[in-house]
Design an enzyme around this catalytic site. Structure first.
Site, PDB file in Angstrom:
ATOM      1  N   CYS A  38       0.827  -1.206   0.000  1.00 15.65           N
ATOM      2  CA  CYS A  38       0.000   0.000   0.000  1.00 15.65           C
ATOM      3  C   CYS A  38       0.864   1.260   0.000  1.00 15.65           C
ATOM      4  CB  CYS A  38      -0.925   0.003   1.210  1.00 15.65           C
ATOM      5  SG  CYS A  38      -0.044   0.205   2.748  1.00 15.65           S
TER       6      CYS A  38
ATOM      7  N   GLU B   9      -5.466   1.776  -8.717  1.00 12.02           N
ATOM      8  CA  GLU B   9      -4.423   1.019  -8.014  1.00 12.02           C
ATOM      9  C   GLU B   9      -4.177  -0.281  -8.781  1.00 12.02           C
ATOM     10  OE1 GLU B   9      -5.401  -0.630  -4.120  1.00 12.02           O
ATOM     11  OE2 GLU B   9      -3.335  -0.272  -3.469  1.00 12.02           O
TER      12      GLU B   9
HETATM   13  P1  NAD Z   1      -9.390  -6.959  -0.015  1.00 16.40           P
HETATM   14  O1  NAD Z   1     -10.135  -5.713   0.227  1.00 16.40           O
HETATM   15  O2  NAD Z   1      -9.766  -7.805  -1.173  1.00 16.40           O
HETATM   16  O3  NAD Z   1      -9.472  -7.940   1.259  1.00 16.40           O
HETATM   17  C1  NAD Z   1      -9.181  -7.488   2.552  1.00 16.40           C
HETATM   18  C2  NAD Z   1     -10.018  -8.297   3.540  1.00 16.40           C
HETATM   19  O4  NAD Z   1     -11.392  -8.071   3.273  1.00 16.40           O
HETATM   20  C3  NAD Z   1      -9.783  -9.795   3.431  1.00 16.40           C
HETATM   21  O5  NAD Z   1      -9.669 -10.323   4.717  1.00 16.40           O
HETATM   22  C4  NAD Z   1     -11.013 -10.317   2.697  1.00 16.40           C
HETATM   23  O6  NAD Z   1     -11.398 -11.588   3.139  1.00 16.40           O
HETATM   24  C5  NAD Z   1     -12.074  -9.299   3.031  1.00 16.40           C
HETATM   25  N1  NAD Z   1     -13.025  -9.050   1.928  1.00 16.40           N
HETATM   26  C6  NAD Z   1     -12.776  -9.055   0.600  1.00 16.40           C
HETATM   27  N2  NAD Z   1     -13.866  -8.727  -0.087  1.00 16.40           N
HETATM   28  C7  NAD Z   1     -14.838  -8.511   0.810  1.00 16.40           C
HETATM   29  C8  NAD Z   1     -16.215  -8.138   0.712  1.00 16.40           C
HETATM   30  N3  NAD Z   1     -16.796  -7.929  -0.442  1.00 16.40           N
HETATM   31  N4  NAD Z   1     -16.913  -7.995   1.855  1.00 16.40           N
HETATM   32  C9  NAD Z   1     -16.353  -8.206   3.058  1.00 16.40           C
HETATM   33  N5  NAD Z   1     -15.054  -8.567   3.193  1.00 16.40           N
HETATM   34  C10 NAD Z   1     -14.301  -8.712   2.101  1.00 16.40           C
HETATM   35  O7  NAD Z   1      -7.841  -6.544  -0.088  1.00 16.40           O
HETATM   36  P2  NAD Z   1      -6.605  -7.468  -0.489  1.00 16.40           P
HETATM   37  O8  NAD Z   1      -6.657  -7.702  -1.967  1.00 16.40           O
HETATM   38  O9  NAD Z   1      -6.519  -8.618   0.411  1.00 16.40           O
HETATM   39  O10 NAD Z   1      -5.383  -6.498  -0.134  1.00 16.40           O
HETATM   40  C11 NAD Z   1      -4.890  -5.531  -1.026  1.00 16.40           C
HETATM   41  C12 NAD Z   1      -5.470  -4.174  -0.755  1.00 16.40           C
HETATM   42  O11 NAD Z   1      -5.210  -3.794   0.590  1.00 16.40           O
HETATM   43  C13 NAD Z   1      -4.849  -3.091  -1.604  1.00 16.40           C
HETATM   44  O12 NAD Z   1      -5.857  -2.225  -2.035  1.00 16.40           O
HETATM   45  C14 NAD Z   1      -3.895  -2.377  -0.668  1.00 16.40           C
HETATM   46  O13 NAD Z   1      -3.616  -1.038  -0.996  1.00 16.40           O
HETATM   47  C15 NAD Z   1      -4.652  -2.480   0.615  1.00 16.40           C
HETATM   48  N6  NAD Z   1      -3.776  -2.320   1.766  1.00 16.40           N
HETATM   49  C16 NAD Z   1      -3.827  -1.140   2.430  1.00 16.40           C
HETATM   50  C17 NAD Z   1      -2.980  -0.924   3.501  1.00 16.40           C
HETATM   51  C18 NAD Z   1      -3.001   0.386   4.214  1.00 16.40           C
HETATM   52  O14 NAD Z   1      -2.263   0.532   5.179  1.00 16.40           O
HETATM   53  N7  NAD Z   1      -3.809   1.344   3.795  1.00 16.40           N
HETATM   54  C19 NAD Z   1      -2.086  -1.923   3.905  1.00 16.40           C
HETATM   55  C20 NAD Z   1      -2.079  -3.134   3.216  1.00 16.40           C
HETATM   56  C21 NAD Z   1      -2.932  -3.315   2.139  1.00 16.40           C
END
Ligand code: NAD
Length: 504
Positions: free
Chosen positions: A303, A404
């Site tokens: 991120c 992104e």
């Molecule tokens: P994601 O949003 O797909 O998933 C994150 C979590 O949400 C997971 O545990 C997943 O099971 C759950 N999830 C997914 N879809 C969902 C839905 N529709 N309803 C409810 N829960 C749901 O993210 P990812 O692909 O695992 O991670 C990458 C993203 O995380 C990138 O956008 C990155 O920028 C972000 N990120 C942000 C930070 C920060 O500090 N801002 C840090 C790390 C990652």
């Protein structure tokens, strides 16, 4: 809750896991015991460097989550009354466990996520630093007070734990992100539930095995594997008082809205589009290796990764050419192999999504100066590899300039001045991290002052605040008030009770 289209590595496996296979079936950790999930659906977990299935994780149900909340509520009564110094001692034990198993944890991270072993070690180290800061809980939890707020009346402020708290993690830092929360919540006297990413559940499984050695009473920490159903149950469950989410912006926004609507304290960290500015006076010999690491470290799945390189005036040509050379020199392969500097991305669907962004950049008219789309790694033909790409002449309004990508793609965008670079950043809804490379203190000061992003680097590629500083972005990269770790964590995980006293 709408389901934003998000690439997932955890492909749908059999409805019930097959028996007799040499693939671990993951369980939940609830009330101090490993227990089978009531899931009816399981997902395959892959090693992204090989494309092999290394575990099956349950898509746990609301019932599993409810069992975890019940255990955590029961544990709260005793844990919240446990002296902070004894609570902190469990974190000293956890720190010792993490140090003993440091290398093993890093290898698990690389095996389930794909990043290089050095990157995995760095992330485990960052996680341990959170445990170290939490060990100082007794000092950080101190209140304050004042005598004689009126004649013979005194006032004190005491911090008290708030109850059952939960964290929902993304795939890109399987070991570290839950450690942004768990140690602080627990040392403050709360009980805790972790919901790891279903794409990378193995690091947390090991983490909880280590936590089992730390004298935490049953129910203080709980692990519930799963996906959307567990997340929604966390948002809605009346027994949970605070929710920390880290993931993509669409889900971060939904979690923030849903959990705060249910009356919870919420901090929800979303996605990013990070701009890196190169001024004409930048020291490129020292800066470009740092910028290259920012854009391509962890295969761009960070991120805080640089995504758009805004080159100011005469910086454009040398910065672009040096970035292309440095990106071309990266060695892509299995992150466990020595000499590899960039691992695979998380999944085949995500690799295809990143490729799709490169295709889109070409069709939108950007110049593809380095094309990583067709890279293959000879001894890992089934891995989810994509090579580094560099686009030149990207306009900020192009899809690759706006969205992104979360992969190893750099977009170079020439601008005329620092003001123009700042305006480009201001127009973007995300505001996580940003960096400037310059030898001018005036430019750096102006940039840092005006940047919309909340994490700013000056000649730093990845402006990641350490565990004793607050971590988190602004705008569509962060929903909530109190940020992650540092002093904010002690505020997030406690209520400030004010007592006003008069004795007759
Ligand atoms: P994601 O949003 O797909 O998933 C994150 C979590 O949400 C997971 O545990 C997943 O099971 C759950 N999830 C997914 N879809 C969902 C839905 N529709 N309803 C409810 N829960 C749901 O993210 P990812 O692909 O695992 O991670 C990458 C993203 O995380 C990138 O956008 C990155 O920028 C972000 N990120 C942000 C930070 C920060 O500090 N801002 C840090 C790390 C990652």
């Amino acid at each position: 809750m709408p389901d934003p289209t998000l690439a997932s590595k955890a492909s749908k496996g059999p409805l019930r896991p097959q028996t007799g296979e040499d693939v671990p079936l993951l369980q939940n950790f609830i009330g101090g015991r490993w227990v089978p999930s009531t899931a009816t659906q399981w997902l395959d977990v892959h090693n992204p460097a090989k494309g092999t299935v290394i575990a099956r994780t349950p898509l746990s149900t609301g019932r599993d989550l409810d069992a975890a909340v019940t255990a955590a509520r029961q544990a709260f009564a005793g844990w919240s009354e446990t002296p902070p110094v004894i609570r902190a001692r469990t974190m000293f034990k956890f720190k010792a466990q993490l140090e003993t198993h440091f290398e093993e944890l890093a290898r698990i991270v690389t095996t389930e996520h794909g990043k290089t072993l050095d990157e995995a070690r760095g992330s485990v180290r960052r996680g341990i630093e959170c445990v170290e800061v939490a060990c100082g809980g007794p000092s950080m939890l101190m209140g304050y007070g004042l005598e004689n707020i009126a004649t013979s009346i005194d006032c004190t402020v005491m911090r008290q734990p708030i109850g059952v708290c939960a964290a929902i993690a993304p795939f890109n830092f399987p070991a570290m992100v839950p450690l942004w929360f768990l140690p602080f919540a627990v040392v403050c006297g709360n009980t805790f539930i972790v919901k790891p990413s279903e794409q990378v559940p193995l690091s947390q499984r090991r983490m909880f095995e280590l936590l089992e050695q730390c004298d935490l009473p049953p129910g203080v920490i709980n692990l519930v594997n799963g996906g959307r159903e567990v997340v929604e149950a966390i948002c809605d469950h009346p027994g949970i008082k605070a929710v920390s989410f880290v993931g993509s912006t669409p889900v971060a926004r939904l979690v923030y809205q849903r959990a705060s609507h249910a009356g919870k304290r919420v901090q929800s960290l979303g996605g990013a589009k990070n701009f890196v500015i190169v001024m004409p006076d930048a020291d490129l010999d020292r800066g470009i290796p740092i910028i290259t690491e920012s854009f391509y470290g962890c295969a761009g799945e960070r991120c805080l990764a640089g995504s758009v390189l805004l080159t100011v005036g005469s910086a454009h040509q040398p910065a672009r050419d040096m970035l292309i050379d440095a990106a071309r020199a990266l060695k892509v392969g299995d992150g466990l192999e020595p000499g590899v500097t960039m691992g695979p991305v998380i999944s085949a669907p995500h690799r295809d999504k990143v490729r799709g962004y490169v295709d889109r950049g070409v069709s939108d008219g950007a110049t593809l100066a380095l094309d990583g789309r067709d890279l293959e790694v000879d001894d890992r033909p089934d891995g989810y590899f994509i090579g580094p790409s560099v686009f030149d002449r990207v306009a900020p309004e192009m899809v690759i300039g706006r969205e992104e990508i979360f992969g190893p793609v750099a977009s170079v965008c020439p601008v005329g001045s620092l003001d123009e670079a700042i305006r480009v950043m201001e127009r973007h809804p995300n505001a996580n991290a940003t960096s400037i490379f310059t030898s001018s203190g005036k430019a750096a000061r102006e940039f840092s002052h005006k940047a919309t992003a909340s994490m700013v680097g000056v000649n730093i590629g990845v402006a990641a605040p350490m565990a004793y500083f607050p971590f988190g972005g602004a705008r569509d990269s962060f929903f909530g008030d109190l940020k992650v770790h540092g002093r904010d964590a002690f505020d997030f995980y406690t209520d400030k009770k004010v007592t006003i006293t008069r004795w007759f």
